[in-house]
Scaffold this active site. Structure first.
Site, PDB file in Angstrom:
ATOM      1  N   SER A 149       0.865  -1.180   0.000  1.00 35.38           N
ATOM      2  CA  SER A 149       0.000   0.000   0.000  1.00 35.38           C
ATOM      3  C   SER A 149       0.899   1.225   0.000  1.00 35.38           C
ATOM      4  O   SER A 149       2.095   1.125   0.301  1.00 35.38           O
ATOM      5  CB  SER A 149      -0.885  -0.004   1.251  1.00 35.38           C
ATOM      6  OG  SER A 149      -1.493   1.255   1.475  1.00 35.38           O
ATOM      7  N   TYR A 162      -2.632  -0.523  10.342  1.00 35.82           N
ATOM      8  CA  TYR A 162      -2.613  -0.845   8.907  1.00 35.82           C
ATOM      9  C   TYR A 162      -1.268  -0.449   8.297  1.00 35.82           C
ATOM     10  O   TYR A 162      -0.667  -1.209   7.524  1.00 35.82           O
ATOM     11  CB  TYR A 162      -3.749  -0.102   8.213  1.00 35.82           C
ATOM     12  CG  TYR A 162      -3.929  -0.436   6.753  1.00 35.82           C
ATOM     13  CD1 TYR A 162      -4.550  -1.622   6.361  1.00 35.82           C
ATOM     14  CD2 TYR A 162      -3.496   0.436   5.758  1.00 35.82           C
ATOM     15  CE1 TYR A 162      -4.728  -1.936   5.020  1.00 35.82           C
ATOM     16  CE2 TYR A 162      -3.668   0.139   4.420  1.00 35.82           C
ATOM     17  CZ  TYR A 162      -4.288  -1.051   4.051  1.00 35.82           C
ATOM     18  OH  TYR A 162      -4.458  -1.354   2.724  1.00 35.82           O
TER      19      TYR A 162
END
Length: 259
Positions: A149, A162
């Site tokens: 990501s 995350y």
């Protein structure tokens, strides 16, 4: 004109796609099957995973479905073994399964929620690599693609767990690439920014419920989210022989988000 080195064809290749019930995973599974790969569709959601397989077969492709929780070793070994039983090899693993964190400050993250984020996003990638690499090492070749990501290369406000999980994916990718570079195995990662999936559709509501509005989010410089198919194109390239000189690459596919 000089002929291109490597091929974008996936004819005869066997490729595993985790998190294939929707979003980037489904788009990648469909594209890979369309260009000749035999795809193992892996997802925790059996109904949606079977739907992906149905779509593959409807377009004339070939594949199997394996229901799995990627954070569980036995489930990961099961999708590896099912692929070998069906096709006798694994050319590529696309480690794509992942979940989003509830937006909150670090001190407010529930420990159980933190564990789940790390187990799916990071341990799931580790387990997939662990068992696929043992097969690929015996074969003498293979390609692994991990979904990281933009939070794998920078922090994002209210997403500490995350961010940690995706930084971990980047670390695993680089570490494995270094360890297996002389064994014919390539390991790369893609770093999406905002992608139009079921996960991102829930973000505005989560932000409203959490009371947080990170100043960095959303900062879509192209004025839109990516379509899952745009990420699938990059996955198909990395799974192909055309990317034969790439390993350890952390590829931003973020519409300029991190500029």
């Amino acid at each position: 004109m000089t002929a291109p080195v490597g091929s974008l064809s996936h004819a005869g290749k066997v490729i595993i796609v985790t998190g294939a019930a929707g979003g980037i995973g489904r788009a990648s599974a469909l594209l890979l099957a369309a260009v000749g790969a035999k795809v193992t569709v892996v997802d925790f959601n059996e109904e949606a995973g079977q739907e992906t397989l149905r779509m593959i077969k409807e377009q004339g492709g070939e594949g199997i479905f394996v229901q799995a929780d990627v954070s569980k070793s036995a489930d990961v070994q099961r999708y590896i073994e099912a692929t070998l039983e069906a096709h006798g090899k694994i050319d590529c693993l696309f480690n794509n399964a992942g979940i989003i964190q509830n937006f909150s400050l670090l001190q407010d993250i529930d420990e159980e929620h933190f564990d789940r984020i790390i187990n799916v996003n990071l341990k799931g990638v580790f387990l997939g690599m662990k068992f696929a690499l043992s097969v690929m090492e015996k074969q003498g070749y293979g390609s692994i693609i991990n979904t990281a990501s933009t939070t794998g290369v920078r922090a994002e406000h209210s997403l500490a767990a995350y961010t940690a999980s995706k930084h971990g994916v980047v670390g695993l990718t680089k570490g494995a690439a270094l360890e297996y570079v002389k064994k014919g195995i390539r390991v790369n990662a893609i770093c999406p920014g905002g992608v139009a999936t079921g996960i991102t559709a829930s973000v505005p509501q989560q932000l409203q419920e959490s009371g947080y509005l990170p100043e960095e989010f959303p900062n879509m410089r192209m004025g839109r989210y990516a379509e899952p198919e745009e990420l699938a194109n990059v996955v198909a390239f990395l799974a192909s022989d055309a990317s034969s000189y790439m390993t350890g690459s952390i590829i931003l596919v973020d519409g300029g988000l991190t500029l």
